[in-house]
Design a protein around this motif. Structure first.
Motif, PDB file in Angstrom:
ATOM      1  N   PHE A   1     -35.702  13.292-112.326  1.00 55.29           N
ATOM      2  CA  PHE A   1     -37.329  13.379-112.327  1.00 55.29           C
ATOM      3  C   PHE A   1     -37.807  14.941-112.687  1.00 55.29           C
ATOM      4  CE2 PHE A   1     -40.981  10.916-110.626  1.00 55.29           C
ATOM      5  CZ  PHE A   1     -42.141  11.797-111.099  1.00 55.29           C
ATOM      6  N   GLU A   2     -38.363  14.946-113.864  1.00 50.87           N
ATOM      7  CA  GLU A   2     -38.942  16.251-114.030  1.00 50.87           C
ATOM      8  C   GLU A   2     -40.188  16.421-113.625  1.00 50.87           C
ATOM      9  OE1 GLU A   2     -36.915  18.553-115.458  1.00 50.87           O
ATOM     10  OE2 GLU A   2     -35.265  17.302-116.449  1.00 50.87           O
ATOM     11  N   LEU A   3     -40.429  17.053-112.715  1.00 52.76           N
ATOM     12  CA  LEU A   3     -42.005  17.393-111.987  1.00 52.76           C
ATOM     13  C   LEU A   3     -42.310  18.402-112.707  1.00 52.76           C
ATOM     14  CD1 LEU A   3     -43.719  15.788-109.984  1.00 52.76           C
ATOM     15  CD2 LEU A   3     -42.645  17.423-108.182  1.00 52.76           C
ATOM     16  N   LEU A   4     -43.468  18.483-113.390  1.00 51.40           N
ATOM     17  CA  LEU A   4     -44.264  19.414-113.846  1.00 51.40           C
ATOM     18  C   LEU A   4     -45.470  19.699-112.976  1.00 51.40           C
ATOM     19  CD1 LEU A   4     -44.698  18.024-117.466  1.00 51.40           C
ATOM     20  CD2 LEU A   4     -42.679  19.158-116.537  1.00 51.40           C
ATOM     21  N   TYR A   5     -45.727  21.268-112.874  1.00 53.77           N
ATOM     22  CA  TYR A   5     -46.702  21.451-111.869  1.00 53.77           C
ATOM     23  C   TYR A   5     -47.332  22.921-112.232  1.00 53.77           C
ATOM     24  CZ  TYR A   5     -43.277  24.988-109.888  1.00 53.77           C
ATOM     25  OH  TYR A   5     -42.577  25.874-109.795  1.00 53.77           O
ATOM     26  N   SER A   6     -48.564  23.129-111.819  1.00 48.97           N
ATOM     27  CA  SER A   6     -49.265  24.469-111.851  1.00 48.97           C
ATOM     28  C   SER A   6     -48.563  25.427-110.968  1.00 48.97           C
ATOM     29  CB  SER A   6     -50.619  24.238-111.864  1.00 48.97           C
ATOM     30  OG  SER A   6     -51.167  25.673-111.877  1.00 48.97           O
ATOM     31  N   PRO A   7     -48.234  26.843-111.331  1.00 45.21           N
ATOM     32  CA  PRO A   7     -47.577  27.645-110.244  1.00 45.21           C
ATOM     33  C   PRO A   7     -48.539  27.642-109.023  1.00 45.21           C
ATOM     34  CG  PRO A   7     -47.294  28.570-112.403  1.00 45.21           C
ATOM     35  CD  PRO A   7     -48.179  27.244-112.290  1.00 45.21           C
ATOM     36  N   ARG A   8     -49.736  27.630-109.173  1.00 49.13           N
ATOM     37  CA  ARG A   8     -50.449  27.789-107.786  1.00 49.13           C
ATOM     38  C   ARG A   8     -50.412  26.815-106.854  1.00 49.13           C
ATOM     39  NH1 ARG A   8     -56.385  25.120-109.300  1.00 49.13           N
ATOM     40  NH2 ARG A   8     -57.040  26.215-107.420  1.00 49.13           N
ATOM     41  N   PHE A   9     -49.772  25.481-107.389  1.00 47.18           N
ATOM     42  CA  PHE A   9     -49.219  24.444-106.440  1.00 47.18           C
ATOM     43  C   PHE A   9     -47.895  24.523-105.978  1.00 47.18           C
ATOM     44  CE2 PHE A   9     -53.484  23.107-108.209  1.00 47.18           C
ATOM     45  CZ  PHE A   9     -54.184  23.078-106.924  1.00 47.18           C
ATOM     46  N   ALA A  10     -47.194  25.479-106.214  1.00 48.00           N
ATOM     47  CA  ALA A  10     -45.474  25.759-106.045  1.00 48.00           C
ATOM     48  C   ALA A  10     -45.243  25.212-104.519  1.00 48.00           C
ATOM     49  CB  ALA A  10     -45.108  27.150-106.234  1.00 48.00           C
ATOM     50  N   LYS A  11     -46.188  25.572-103.597  1.00 47.95           N
ATOM     51  CA  LYS A  11     -45.587  24.983-101.902  1.00 47.95           C
ATOM     52  C   LYS A  11     -45.751  23.524-102.085  1.00 47.95           C
ATOM     53  CE  LYS A  11     -46.800  29.206 -99.443  1.00 47.95           C
ATOM     54  NZ  LYS A  11     -47.578  29.691 -98.371  1.00 47.95           N
TER      55      LYS A  11
ATOM     56  N   SER B   1     -29.215   6.211-118.259  1.00 45.36           N
ATOM     57  CA  SER B   1     -29.794   6.637-117.010  1.00 45.36           C
ATOM     58  C   SER B   1     -31.322   6.861-117.338  1.00 45.36           C
ATOM     59  CB  SER B   1     -29.043   8.128-116.710  1.00 45.36           C
ATOM     60  OG  SER B   1     -27.834   8.161-116.385  1.00 45.36           O
ATOM     61  N   ILE B   2     -31.996   6.627-116.351  1.00 45.73           N
ATOM     62  CA  ILE B   2     -33.696   6.867-116.412  1.00 45.73           C
ATOM     63  C   ILE B   2     -33.977   8.179-116.030  1.00 45.73           C
ATOM     64  CG2 ILE B   2     -35.555   5.939-115.792  1.00 45.73           C
ATOM     65  CD1 ILE B   2     -34.231   3.168-115.093  1.00 45.73           C
ATOM     66  N   VAL B   3     -34.762   8.706-116.839  1.00 41.94           N
ATOM     67  CA  VAL B   3     -35.343  10.051-116.467  1.00 41.94           C
ATOM     68  C   VAL B   3     -36.706   9.993-116.624  1.00 41.94           C
ATOM     69  CG1 VAL B   3     -35.683  12.547-117.096  1.00 41.94           C
ATOM     70  CG2 VAL B   3     -33.316  11.299-117.776  1.00 41.94           C
ATOM     71  N   VAL B   4     -37.526  10.408-115.567  1.00 38.48           N
ATOM     72  CA  VAL B   4     -38.971  10.416-115.301  1.00 38.48           C
ATOM     73  C   VAL B   4     -39.607  11.804-115.547  1.00 38.48           C
ATOM     74  CG1 VAL B   4     -41.120   9.741-113.816  1.00 38.48           C
ATOM     75  CG2 VAL B   4     -38.963   8.269-113.859  1.00 38.48           C
ATOM     76  N   ILE B   5     -40.614  11.876-116.540  1.00 40.53           N
ATOM     77  CA  ILE B   5     -41.394  13.086-116.717  1.00 40.53           C
ATOM     78  C   ILE B   5     -42.760  12.878-116.178  1.00 40.53           C
ATOM     79  CG2 ILE B   5     -42.004  14.748-118.537  1.00 40.53           C
ATOM     80  CD1 ILE B   5     -39.583  13.841-120.206  1.00 40.53           C
ATOM     81  N   GLY B   6     -43.375  13.565-115.163  1.00 34.99           N
ATOM     82  CA  GLY B   6     -44.435  13.529-115.070  1.00 34.99           C
ATOM     83  C   GLY B   6     -45.010  14.638-114.311  1.00 34.99           C
ATOM     84  N   PHE B   7     -46.354  14.751-114.040  1.00 31.90           N
ATOM     85  CA  PHE B   7     -47.219  15.746-113.454  1.00 31.90           C
ATOM     86  C   PHE B   7     -47.167  15.784-111.986  1.00 31.90           C
ATOM     87  CE2 PHE B   7     -48.568  16.840-117.818  1.00 31.90           C
ATOM     88  CZ  PHE B   7     -48.788  17.992-117.925  1.00 31.90           C
ATOM     89  N   LEU B   8     -47.251  16.664-111.351  1.00 32.37           N
ATOM     90  CA  LEU B   8     -47.467  16.659-109.785  1.00 32.37           C
ATOM     91  C   LEU B   8     -49.046  16.388-109.580  1.00 32.37           C
ATOM     92  CD1 LEU B   8     -46.739  17.455-106.839  1.00 32.37           C
ATOM     93  CD2 LEU B   8     -47.751  19.678-107.233  1.00 32.37           C
ATOM     94  N   GLY B   9     -49.295  15.370-108.959  1.00 32.78           N
ATOM     95  CA  GLY B   9     -50.577  15.085-108.517  1.00 32.78           C
ATOM     96  C   GLY B   9     -51.035  15.623-107.244  1.00 32.78           C
ATOM     97  N   THR B  10     -51.814  16.627-107.519  1.00 40.70           N
ATOM     98  CA  THR B  10     -52.264  17.525-106.389  1.00 40.70           C
ATOM     99  C   THR B  10     -53.162  16.892-105.332  1.00 40.70           C
ATOM    100  OG1 THR B  10     -54.005  18.208-107.684  1.00 40.70           O
ATOM    101  CG2 THR B  10     -52.271  19.735-107.881  1.00 40.70           C
ATOM    102  N   GLN B  11     -53.726  15.605-105.603  1.00 38.81           N
ATOM    103  CA  GLN B  11     -54.427  15.046-104.817  1.00 38.81           C
ATOM    104  C   GLN B  11     -53.566  13.859-104.342  1.00 38.81           C
ATOM    105  OE1 GLN B  11     -57.336  15.729-103.198  1.00 38.81           O
ATOM    106  NE2 GLN B  11     -57.204  17.659-104.486  1.00 38.81           N
ATOM    107  N   LEU B  12     -53.222  12.939-105.290  1.00 37.37           N
ATOM    108  CA  LEU B  12     -52.419  11.742-105.146  1.00 37.37           C
ATOM    109  C   LEU B  12     -51.090  11.829-104.614  1.00 37.37           C
ATOM    110  CD1 LEU B  12     -53.102   9.532-108.271  1.00 37.37           C
ATOM    111  CD2 LEU B  12     -54.091   9.390-105.896  1.00 37.37           C
ATOM    112  N   ASP B  13     -50.406  12.945-104.882  1.00 33.47           N
ATOM    113  CA  ASP B  13     -49.047  13.437-104.170  1.00 33.47           C
ATOM    114  C   ASP B  13     -49.113  14.205-103.061  1.00 33.47           C
ATOM    115  OD1 ASP B  13     -47.416  11.787-106.087  1.00 33.47           O
ATOM    116  OD2 ASP B  13     -47.296  13.471-107.424  1.00 33.47           O
TER     117      ASP B  13
END
Length: 539
Positions: free
Chosen positions: A46-56, A6-18
């Protein structure tokens, strides 16, 4: 790609690109979402890592990803950092999460997405993958040439296991071979033991900052190799400073400490100006202390502190100075014996002996004489601005002598360089003739004639002791040891040799144990009877 995993992607949320909340966001290329839009690719999680200030925004992106690929599990992972642009803060937070993550490499394959997130986050993701804390490959996504219509763009996987890239492996091998050749001075040496030694020295030179100790007789090339190691370190950006060399046998009295560690003005009689010292001069460079065994015990203690703490006191000063130097030491002495006899500090020996290499003398590398002669003829010819060549007969005659047991090469490569220099200088019309070779052989025989008793006739002793041990012996001990060994090699057993050697004194003893007396004598030099059997080809 392993289709069974199974494929698992780990990445940061792109606050501009996403980013984006309006319906028009579906016409925009969004890197995280795009991975779920490839029809031929199934992402299990997909493990989407994000800063809590961008929770929404994270919640919205997850909803969109679920809409596109309902079968993909999208986990939102909050990353608590004080400053998203602080490397230590981001790396620490990501490392803590990775360390506790339940990786299952038997069932899953991991892709670390490095397109989104800050540059700092991308660097941290790269470093953790390179170090195998994230046991996977890097994922790089790119937008389509024309956005819109749900085009997911392209993606590429980058495996940081360089052993998978044959072309790169060949380039690394070639670079390493070039480094080894450089350490050997461009000479195609043939002695297997010496070549293995240089291979390891190359590894240590580019991977370690620890002290290196070269052991060998005068002229074996310790100074030359030390400088080559420095130049290799310099080329590999391991050092920024200069190469500083000193022969410790030339340092005496107060001058020794002053030369090495410097002094304040007025520190002793004659100290009319301040002096920085060689250790300070070698800051961020390499310090080569040749014949380190000649240093006094006081200087040894000061040197140990400087090696371990990178700080020391100049003479007459109550203020420490610092110097971040890398140390290479050389000696012809057996420092183990000097430690046992109290002439060399045991703690300093332990500190400089992490990487120690015994350089063989030229007589022990007879197969390397020919390539060294060819190298020297060419080099000396360039220096003298004249071309010289052996004729065939002269070359054969010179090499026959140079590689024979009659050629002692007591000064090792210095003797060889001097010999070739004379031949090149005297070559009329650039031709080294048989007559020139005969005259040079006679000169070398004369040069070594005073060594007949201690060198030439000491074949057995020199075959059983290393060069450092032999050079450390007084003439009295050399002659006595060789005489004893000559009896041993002609005797059938330890007992027989003992009876011959102690023929007179044994008559006055009540209990006779000649074999034990002889065994203890030989052990002083680290020689066992099996070594003597080997020397005469028995067993």
């Amino acid at each position: 790609m392993d289709s069974q995993k199974s494929i698992v992607v780990i990445g940061f949320l792109g606050t501009q690109l996403d980013g984006g909340t309006a319906p028009g966001r579906w016409e925009k290329w969004r890197p995280s979402l795009s991975m779920l839009q490839h029809e031929d690719l199934q992402i299990a999680r997909f493990e989407l890592l994000y800063s809590p200030r961008f929770a929404k925004l994270a919640e919205l992106v997850r909803a969109d990803m679920t809409q596109v690929s309902p079968e993909t599990v999208v986990n939102l992972v909050p990353m608590q950092t004080r400053d998203a642009w602080d490397f230590g803060d981001v790396y620490g937070a990501l490392y803590d999460w990775v360390r506790h993550y339940p990786f299952d490499t038997e069932r899953e394959t991991y892709w670390a997405h490095i397109t989104t997130g800050t540059h700092v986050a991308q660097i941290c993701m790269f470093l953790l993958t390179e170090a195998r804390h994230i046991p996977g490959v890097l994922l790089q996504t790119s937008p389509p040439k024309r956005q819109g219509g749900g085009n997911p763009g392209t993606y590429a996987l980058i495996d940081l296991d360089l052993s998978r890239y044959d072309g790169l492996a060949q380039r690394f091998d070639q670079a390493r071979n070039d480094a080894v050749t450089y350490l050997k001075g461009g000479i195609a040496t043939r002695n297997a033991a010496f070549n293995a030694l240089i291979d390891e020295v190359e590894h240590v030179a580019v991977r370690s900052r620890a002290p290196v100790l070269f052991i060998g007789p005068t002229g074996a090339g310790k100074s030359h190799l030390a400088r080559r190691v420095f130049e290799l370190k310099k080329a590999q950006h391991q050092v920024e400073g200069v190469f500083v060399e000193v022969n410790c046998a030339t340092l005496q009295g107060d001058g020794a400490a002053s030369t090495l560690f410097g002094h304040r003005k007025g520190a002793f009689t004659g100290a009319i100006t301040e002096r920085a010292g060689l250790l300070k001069a070698a800051d961020k460079g390499v310090l080569f202390l040749d014949e380190i065994g000649e240093l006094g015990l006081d200087e040894q203690a000061m040197l140990l502190k400087a090696i371990e703490e990178k700080r020391f006191y100049p003479m007459g000063s109550d203020r420490e100075v610092s110097s971040d130097f890398q140390l290479i030491a050389g000696t012809h002495r057996d420092l183990r014996r000097d430690v046992a006899e109290g002439r060399f500090r045991e703690d300093l020996f332990a500190r400089i002996n992490l990487w120690s290499y015994a350089l063989p003398g030229l007589a022990q590398r007879s197969e390397d004489i020919e390539p060294n002669v060819d190298f020297l003829v060419e080099r000396i010819g360039r220096e003298l601005k004249r071309t010289a060549r052996f004729n065939k007969e002269a070359r054969e005659r010179y090499l026959q002598f140079a590689q024979s047991r009659d050629a002692l090469w007591r000064g090792n490569f210095r003797d060889l360089a001097g010999s070739v220099t004379r031949l090149v200088t005297l070559a009329e019309g650039g031709r080294i003739t048989g007559a020139l070779v005969d005259a040079e052989v006679d000169r070398l025989r004369w040069l070594w004639s005073d060594a007949d008793v201690t060198q030439h006739d000491s074949v057995v002793a020199r075959s059983l002791l290393d060069a450092g041990q032999w050079d450390a012996l007084d003439l009295f001990d050399r002659v006595q040891l060789e005489a004893v060994l000559q009896v041993c090699v002609t005797s059938r057993s330890l007992s027989e040799a003992g009876r011959t050697l102690f023929q007179r004194s044994r008559e006055a003893k009540v209990v006779v144990n000649d074999a034990d007396r002889l065994r203890k004598y030989l052990l002083k030099y680290g020689i066992a009877w099996k070594d003597i059997d080997r020397a005469r080809g028995v067993g």
